[in-house]
Design a protein around this motif. Structure first.
Motif, mmCIF file in Angstrom:
data_model
loop_
_atom_site.group_PDB
_atom_site.id
_atom_site.type_symbol
_atom_site.label_atom_id
_atom_site.label_comp_id
_atom_site.label_asym_id
_atom_site.label_seq_id
_atom_site.Cartn_x
_atom_site.Cartn_y
_atom_site.Cartn_z
ATOM 1 N N ASP A 79 -21.295 -45.980 38.043
ATOM 2 C CA ASP A 79 -19.974 -46.552 38.306
ATOM 3 C C ASP A 79 -19.507 -46.158 39.709
ATOM 4 N N GLU A 80 -18.372 -46.717 40.082
ATOM 5 C CA GLU A 80 -17.896 -46.550 41.452
ATOM 6 C C GLU A 80 -17.670 -45.083 41.820
ATOM 7 N N TRP B 156 -14.878 -48.739 55.648
ATOM 8 C CA TRP B 156 -15.250 -49.677 54.568
ATOM 9 C C TRP B 156 -15.089 -49.049 53.198
ATOM 10 N N LEU B 157 -15.225 -47.734 53.122
ATOM 11 C CA LEU B 157 -15.118 -47.090 51.809
ATOM 12 C C LEU B 157 -13.685 -47.137 51.272
ATOM 13 N N GLU C 154 -30.661 -48.349 47.409
ATOM 14 C CA GLU C 154 -30.975 -47.186 46.581
ATOM 15 C C GLU C 154 -30.309 -45.946 47.131
ATOM 16 N N LEU C 155 -29.847 -45.096 46.232
ATOM 17 C CA LEU C 155 -29.266 -43.822 46.669
ATOM 18 C C LEU C 155 -30.406 -42.856 46.959
ATOM 19 N N LEU D 192 -21.436 -51.184 45.297
ATOM 20 C CA LEU D 192 -21.792 -50.801 43.922
ATOM 21 C C LEU D 192 -22.713 -51.854 43.290
ATOM 22 N N GLU D 193 -22.371 -53.128 43.489
ATOM 23 C CA GLU D 193 -23.201 -54.201 42.909
ATOM 24 C C GLU D 193 -24.615 -54.158 43.468
ATOM 25 N N LEU D 194 -24.717 -53.902 44.776
ATOM 26 C CA LEU D 194 -26.054 -53.879 45.393
ATOM 27 C C LEU D 194 -26.883 -52.699 44.874
ATOM 28 N N VAL D 195 -26.215 -51.599 44.580
ATOM 29 C CA VAL D 195 -26.931 -50.439 44.039
ATOM 30 C C VAL D 195 -27.367 -50.751 42.598
ATOM 31 N N LYS D 196 -26.446 -51.327 41.821
ATOM 32 C CA LYS D 196 -26.775 -51.634 40.417
ATOM 33 C C LYS D 196 -27.884 -52.677 40.325
#
Ligand code: SIN
Ligand code: CO
Length: 389
Positions: free
Chosen positions: A297-298, A364-365, A384-385, A375-379
């Motif tokens: 999540d965010e 931007w944050l 990738e983190l 968040l959508e791009l990570v999910k």
């Protein structure tokens, strides 16, 4: 750097001259395109990759009885122990997705649209090895990585060009050589699509192929019309409210064709849908199974960034962006998102940065839409983190 600066990579000509005279038109041999070049991967590492399940690899063996033999990976350790001393080639696809130092080579090709790049294929050949005379439908830069390879080039081909009878390999039955060169590490040969070519290893050698992609007209038509059809209601049909009585009821008259062409033009001419489809199509990953993200999540994402984590592009994902009348489109691994024009600099950063972190994301944050997008791009798995750069 402007488009008329001479580039060592292009043999001292400018991008402008290369695009005008060579790109998609004729071959170019470049001696020492990358001076003192050292391959970013060794033959052993390449062979190691070919043992991996998710890596696409092939072995082409040339021998007496069955002149050309194709074997598909993944291979086993003993495959290599049992190979002859000569006349075989190992080809490994999309090495840029697995070896970051290989992906870095793509930085040299930023003068071409990123979405035209397919992958970096690397071949290792034992002395005498080659895959036979053939042509490809794509542009390619063949960069010599290690050892020496003799390249011969020949005639322009097409789907009518006679091939040897072989179930899996498309080897030309006729090869009319026009030029040949021996390439050493750092030398590079650009080939336009459909030019016959034939590489043979002079000694143990590795060739790095930066390959491009261009959808066929038939793919564009079938995929785009499938995409379009989802948005067209059933009642939208051939219509002839202007019908007048014709002499012969069995004849399909030219006015029917005019109505059909109008119907096609109304739908095919929708630029917003065409661009949306094209961006999605061109960013579809080569190996979709390698693009999958965590369910976070965010808060988790923001905390990780605060703790110094970075966001890097998944090497198997593809990103592109575009402008439409309504705003901006970000394409990521086959999906598109419509975003407001204010996010332009963020989209450019997401597509081009090696890593996103608190410093370069900065303000931007604090932007809701920007956070949701990240968040959508990570999910989705496109970003990738990672712990650090
Ligand atoms: C090779 O590297 O052996 C083949 C590359 C090509 O001809 O496309
Ligand atoms: Co080829």
């Amino acid at each position: 750097m402007t488009s008329n600066t001479p580039l060592q990579l292009l043999g001292g000509i400018s991008v402008q001259q290369f695009l005008r005279e060579y790109w998609q038109k004729k071959p170019l041999l470049i001696r020492q395109a990358i001076p003192d070049f050292q391959s970013p991967i060794s033959p052993d590492e390449l062979a190691g990759l070919s043992l991996e399940e998710e890596v696409e690899s092939r072995l082409v063996l040339e021998h007496g009885e069955h002149p050309w033999e194709l074997r598909r990976g993944p291979f086993a350790e003993d495959t290599y122990q049992n190979l002859p001393k000569r006349d075989w080639t190992l080809l490994v696809q999309a090495v840029d997705q697995f070896v970051p130092e290989v992906a870095e080579l793509l930085e040299h090709f930023r003068f071409l649209p990123n979405w035209r790049i397919d992958d970096i294929m690397i071949s290792y050949a034992a002395p005498g090895g080659g895959v036979g005379p053939h042509y490809d439908n794509y542009d390619v830069f063949l960069l010599q990585g290690y050892g020496k390879r003799r390249w011969r080039i020949g005639q322009m081909c097409d789907s009518e060009s006679p091939l040897l009878e072989h179930a899996d390999l498309k080897i030309l039955a006729d090869f009319a050589g026009t030029d040949e060169w021996v390439l050493e590490p750092g030398d590079m040969l650009y080939l336009p699509p459909r030019l016959a070519h034939f590489g043979t290893a002079e000694d143990e050698c590795m060739t790095i192929s930066v390959g491009f992609r261009a959808p066929s007209a038939s793919e564009v038509l079938t995929h785009f019309t499938d995409f379009l059809a989802q948005f067209i209601p059933d009642e939208d049909r051939y219509s002839d409210a202007d019908l007048t009585q014709q002499d012969d009821p069995y004849q399909i008259q030219s006015d029917a064709l005019v109505r059909l062409k109008k119907l096609l033009a109304e739908h095919m001419g929708d630029e917003r849908l065409l661009l949306t489809w094209f961006g999605q199509f061109m960013t579809e990953p080569k190996y979709p199974e390698l693009v999958a993200g965590p369910d976070i999540d965010e808060n988790e994402l923001l905390n990780a960034l605060e703790d110094g984590a970075v966001l890097v592009r998944n090497p198997s994902s593809r990103l592109a962006w575009s402008e439409i009348d309504l705003g901006l489109l970000l394409f990521a691994s086959g999906q598109s998102r419509l975003l407001p024009a204010e996010l332009r600099d963020l989209l450019k950063l997401i597509c081009s940065a090696d890593a996103l972190h608190q410093d370069n994301l900065g303000q931007w944050l604090g932007n809701d839409e920007a956070r949701t997008l990240l968040l959508e791009l990570v999910k989705q798995g496109s970003l990738e983190l990672a712990d650090e750069e």
